[in-house]
Design a protein around this motif. Structure first.
Motif, PDB file in Angstrom:
ATOM      1  N   ASN A  39       0.956  -1.180  -0.101  1.00 35.31           N
ATOM      2  CA  ASN A  39      -0.062   0.070  -0.028  1.00 35.31           C
ATOM      3  C   ASN A  39       0.765   1.215  -0.053  1.00 35.31           C
ATOM      4  O   ASN A  39       1.231   1.525   1.064  1.00 35.31           O
ATOM      5  CB  ASN A  39      -0.788  -0.105   1.349  1.00 35.31           C
ATOM      6  N   PHE A  40       1.280   1.838  -1.295  1.00 34.17           N
ATOM      7  CA  PHE A  40       2.503   2.676  -1.249  1.00 34.17           C
ATOM      8  C   PHE A  40       1.802   4.070  -0.744  1.00 34.17           C
ATOM      9  O   PHE A  40       2.462   5.007  -0.044  1.00 34.17           O
ATOM     10  CB  PHE A  40       2.532   2.939  -2.789  1.00 34.17           C
ATOM     11  N   ALA A  41       0.617   4.227  -0.840  1.00 31.92           N
ATOM     12  CA  ALA A  41       0.022   5.733  -0.294  1.00 31.92           C
ATOM     13  C   ALA A  41      -0.033   5.591   1.254  1.00 31.92           C
ATOM     14  O   ALA A  41       0.563   6.604   1.873  1.00 31.92           O
ATOM     15  CB  ALA A  41      -1.572   5.514  -0.597  1.00 31.92           C
ATOM     16  N   LEU A  42      -0.177   4.296   1.925  1.00 29.72           N
ATOM     17  CA  LEU A  42       0.059   4.532   3.367  1.00 29.72           C
ATOM     18  C   LEU A  42       1.360   4.503   3.524  1.00 29.72           C
ATOM     19  O   LEU A  42       1.813   5.296   4.627  1.00 29.72           O
ATOM     20  CB  LEU A  42      -0.629   3.229   4.037  1.00 29.72           C
ATOM     21  N   LEU A  43       2.256   3.740   2.926  1.00 30.08           N
ATOM     22  CA  LEU A  43       3.802   3.991   3.313  1.00 30.08           C
ATOM     23  C   LEU A  43       4.162   5.381   3.170  1.00 30.08           C
ATOM     24  O   LEU A  43       5.063   5.824   3.809  1.00 30.08           O
ATOM     25  CB  LEU A  43       4.469   3.027   2.418  1.00 30.08           C
ATOM     26  N   ALA A  44       3.873   6.048   2.194  1.00 36.06           N
ATOM     27  CA  ALA A  44       4.090   7.352   1.994  1.00 36.06           C
ATOM     28  C   ALA A  44       3.687   8.405   3.120  1.00 36.06           C
ATOM     29  O   ALA A  44       4.561   9.019   3.867  1.00 36.06           O
ATOM     30  CB  ALA A  44       3.740   7.794   0.672  1.00 36.06           C
ATOM     31  N   GLU A  45       2.696   8.035   3.739  1.00 37.26           N
ATOM     32  CA  GLU A  45       2.015   8.690   4.923  1.00 37.26           C
ATOM     33  C   GLU A  45       2.866   8.592   6.095  1.00 37.26           C
ATOM     34  O   GLU A  45       3.421   9.325   6.909  1.00 37.26           O
ATOM     35  CB  GLU A  45       0.668   8.303   5.382  1.00 37.26           C
ATOM     36  N   ILE A  46       3.299   7.120   6.353  1.00 34.51           N
ATOM     37  CA  ILE A  46       4.216   6.921   7.490  1.00 34.51           C
ATOM     38  C   ILE A  46       5.425   7.376   7.467  1.00 34.51           C
ATOM     39  O   ILE A  46       5.818   7.835   8.407  1.00 34.51           O
ATOM     40  CB  ILE A  46       4.383   5.121   7.454  1.00 34.51           C
ATOM     41  N   ALA A  47       6.179   7.472   6.196  1.00 37.10           N
ATOM     42  CA  ALA A  47       7.357   7.869   5.930  1.00 37.10           C
ATOM     43  C   ALA A  47       7.471   9.153   6.061  1.00 37.10           C
ATOM     44  O   ALA A  47       8.288   9.978   6.784  1.00 37.10           O
ATOM     45  CB  ALA A  47       7.931   7.627   4.633  1.00 37.10           C
ATOM     46  N   THR A  48       6.381  10.065   6.063  1.00 40.70           N
ATOM     47  CA  THR A  48       6.403  11.472   6.308  1.00 40.70           C
ATOM     48  C   THR A  48       6.476  11.833   7.994  1.00 40.70           C
ATOM     49  O   THR A  48       6.988  12.584   8.344  1.00 40.70           O
ATOM     50  CB  THR A  48       5.095  12.193   5.551  1.00 40.70           C
ATOM     51  N   GLU A  49       5.748  11.050   8.609  1.00 35.40           N
ATOM     52  CA  GLU A  49       5.509  11.084   9.986  1.00 35.40           C
ATOM     53  C   GLU A  49       6.719  10.597  10.803  1.00 35.40           C
ATOM     54  O   GLU A  49       6.968  11.141  11.776  1.00 35.40           O
ATOM     55  CB  GLU A  49       4.304  10.463  10.506  1.00 35.40           C
ATOM     56  N   CYS A  50       7.482   9.878  10.158  1.00 40.88           N
ATOM     57  CA  CYS A  50       8.430   9.221  10.929  1.00 40.88           C
ATOM     58  C   CYS A  50       9.903   9.647  10.955  1.00 40.88           C
ATOM     59  O   CYS A  50      10.361  10.294   9.973  1.00 40.88           O
ATOM     60  CB  CYS A  50       8.795   7.536  10.344  1.00 40.88           C
ATOM     61  N   PHE A  51      10.352   9.760  12.058  1.00 45.85           N
ATOM     62  CA  PHE A  51      11.929  10.519  12.372  1.00 45.85           C
ATOM     63  C   PHE A  51      13.101   9.490  12.233  1.00 45.85           C
ATOM     64  O   PHE A  51      14.212  10.060  12.484  1.00 45.85           O
ATOM     65  CB  PHE A  51      11.642  11.352  13.443  1.00 45.85           C
ATOM     66  N   MET A  52      12.770   8.332  12.407  1.00 48.79           N
ATOM     67  CA  MET A  52      13.508   7.310  12.449  1.00 48.79           C
ATOM     68  C   MET A  52      13.769   6.394  11.167  1.00 48.79           C
ATOM     69  O   MET A  52      12.876   6.192  10.390  1.00 48.79           O
ATOM     70  CB  MET A  52      13.579   6.214  13.668  1.00 48.79           C
ATOM     71  N   PRO A  53      15.056   5.548  10.999  1.00 48.03           N
ATOM     72  CA  PRO A  53      14.987   4.832   9.854  1.00 48.03           C
ATOM     73  C   PRO A  53      13.827   3.741   9.755  1.00 48.03           C
ATOM     74  O   PRO A  53      13.364   3.464  10.767  1.00 48.03           O
ATOM     75  CB  PRO A  53      16.508   4.056  10.090  1.00 48.03           C
ATOM     76  N   LEU A  54      13.473   3.308   8.488  1.00 55.62           N
ATOM     77  CA  LEU A  54      12.093   2.703   8.629  1.00 55.62           C
ATOM     78  C   LEU A  54      12.678   1.284   7.359  1.00 55.62           C
ATOM     79  O   LEU A  54      13.414   1.511   6.522  1.00 55.62           O
ATOM     80  CB  LEU A  54      11.085   3.356   7.722  1.00 55.62           C
ATOM     81  N   SER A  55      12.132   0.070   7.760  1.00 60.67           N
ATOM     82  CA  SER A  55      11.894  -0.964   7.033  1.00 60.67           C
ATOM     83  C   SER A  55      10.758  -1.457   6.696  1.00 60.67           C
ATOM     84  O   SER A  55       9.722  -1.137   7.449  1.00 60.67           O
ATOM     85  CB  SER A  55      13.030  -2.041   7.491  1.00 60.67           C
ATOM     86  N   TYR A  56      10.475  -1.979   5.556  1.00 61.13           N
ATOM     87  CA  TYR A  56       8.999  -2.509   5.093  1.00 61.13           C
ATOM     88  C   TYR A  56       8.866  -3.796   4.365  1.00 61.13           C
ATOM     89  O   TYR A  56      10.039  -4.160   3.484  1.00 61.13           O
ATOM     90  CB  TYR A  56       8.316  -1.520   4.271  1.00 61.13           C
ATOM     91  N   GLY A  57       8.158  -4.835   4.643  1.00 61.53           N
ATOM     92  CA  GLY A  57       8.028  -6.001   4.096  1.00 61.53           C
ATOM     93  C   GLY A  57       6.742  -6.278   3.779  1.00 61.53           C
ATOM     94  O   GLY A  57       5.502  -5.813   4.659  1.00 61.53           O
ATOM     95  N   GLY A  58       6.234  -7.250   2.735  1.00 65.03           N
ATOM     96  CA  GLY A  58       4.881  -7.581   2.652  1.00 65.03           C
ATOM     97  C   GLY A  58       4.496  -7.252   1.039  1.00 65.03           C
ATOM     98  O   GLY A  58       4.414  -6.060   0.464  1.00 65.03           O
ATOM     99  N   GLY A  59       4.139  -8.125   0.210  1.00 66.20           N
ATOM    100  CA  GLY A  59       3.702  -7.930  -1.180  1.00 66.20           C
ATOM    101  C   GLY A  59       4.839  -7.324  -2.071  1.00 66.20           C
ATOM    102  O   GLY A  59       4.430  -6.525  -3.039  1.00 66.20           O
ATOM    103  N   ILE A  60       5.996  -7.456  -1.797  1.00 67.21           N
ATOM    104  CA  ILE A  60       7.057  -7.042  -2.691  1.00 67.21           C
ATOM    105  C   ILE A  60       7.352  -8.097  -3.528  1.00 67.21           C
ATOM    106  O   ILE A  60       7.914  -9.148  -3.188  1.00 67.21           O
ATOM    107  CB  ILE A  60       8.682  -6.791  -2.015  1.00 67.21           C
ATOM    108  N   HIS A  61       7.078  -7.878  -4.923  1.00 64.29           N
ATOM    109  CA  HIS A  61       7.176  -9.072  -5.755  1.00 64.29           C
ATOM    110  C   HIS A  61       8.156  -9.072  -7.075  1.00 64.29           C
ATOM    111  O   HIS A  61       8.564  -9.982  -7.513  1.00 64.29           O
ATOM    112  CB  HIS A  61       5.468  -9.210  -6.687  1.00 64.29           C
ATOM    113  N   ASN A  62       8.565  -7.568  -7.013  1.00 62.57           N
ATOM    114  CA  ASN A  62       9.835  -7.555  -7.845  1.00 62.57           C
ATOM    115  C   ASN A  62      10.487  -6.238  -7.494  1.00 62.57           C
ATOM    116  O   ASN A  62      10.361  -5.522  -6.711  1.00 62.57           O
ATOM    117  CB  ASN A  62       8.897  -7.282  -9.282  1.00 62.57           C
TER     118      ASN A  62
END
Length: 254
Positions: A62-85
């Motif tokens: 969910n790229f839209a949600l991830l963009a919102e999270i990244a905007t709010e977050c002050f520390m390094p972030l990692s993400y997994g789930g549904g990465i197909h390519n």
């Protein structure tokens, strides 16, 4: 700053945060962005988000949600789930996440690990290895949210992931996940001894003493926490928190 990273692992289901027990029944935790704001105030080292339904639902992140999270977050972030390519990974980096966590896709197309590491560096690739015991107590690597068994030994798979360019391994004991029962120290030790890259212990953390054991006895480089950072204590309600630094310093190598 602590030498050992203590990483909250937050589980996404749709646009909500949840917490599972042994990758099964889940409890609603809250809104991802509100939770990020709390962790900002707690000054945690790093946050990991894992979408537990994306792969099973055969959809991408969910790229839209991830963009919102990244905007709010002050520390390094990692993400997994549904990465197909590779394109999925590239879009995640573009949103502001520093690392991608690859699990099921590593079996379907292992060269994806090589490709991401070549372009973005090994530090940007976390290989996620979920381990579950069969009824005969044999260890099996599982993917697709624990639903699919793979015919590979966890240690051998960790070695292969390092060879392909993963910079870290997120090692999860499915049988202990969400139980507060402590980490699988034997599993952590065997994987940590077999690879030269950092191993993040995950699954079972219920106290600061468990965290210390994962590092001192298991040899983990970092520790990932789920229930401990979203609930007051076992069988109690939601409370986003983080262990006190003084308590962590007392159990971790300095």
């Amino acid at each position: 700053m602590l030498r050992t990273r203590i990483i909250p692992v937050l589980l996404l289901r749709g646009e909500s945060l949840v917490k599972t027990i042994r990758f099964d029944r889940f409890t609603y935790v809250g809104d991802p962005c509100n939770t990020v704001r709390i962790f900002n105030e707690l000054e945690v080292d790093e946050l990991a988000f894992l979408d537990i339904s994306a792969t099973r639902e055969r959809r991408g992140p969910n790229f839209a949600l991830l963009a919102e999270i990244a905007t709010e977050c002050f520390m390094p972030l990692s993400y997994g789930g549904g990465i197909h390519n590779f394109e999925d990974a590239a879009r995640i980096f573009e949103t502001g996440f520093e690392k991608v966590v690859i699990n099921s896709a590593a079996f379907e197309q292992p060269q994806l690990i090589n490709e991401i590491a070549r372009v973005y560096g090994t530090q940007a690739v976390v290989a996620s290895i979920d381990v579950k015991r069969t009824i005969f107590r044999r260890e099996k690597v599982v993917t697709h949210g624990g639903r699919r068994q793979q015919l590979v030994d966890p240690v051998a798979w960790a070695i292969e992931m390092e060879r392909r360019g993963a910079g870290e391994i997120l090692l999860t004991s499915v049988d202990r996940e969400g139980t507060w029962a402590g980490f699988d120290l034997d599993l952590i030790r065997r994987v940590s001894d077999a690879v030269s890259i950092p191993v993040i212990a995950h699954g079972g953390g219920g106290s600061v003493e468990h965290i210390g054991c994962a590092v001192r006895e298991g040899g983990a480089s970092s520790v990932a926490l789920g229930s401990m950072v979203v609930f007051q204590k076992k069988d109690f309600g939601v409370l986003v928190s983080f262990p006190e630094r003084a308590a962590l310093e007392a159990v971790l190598p300095q």
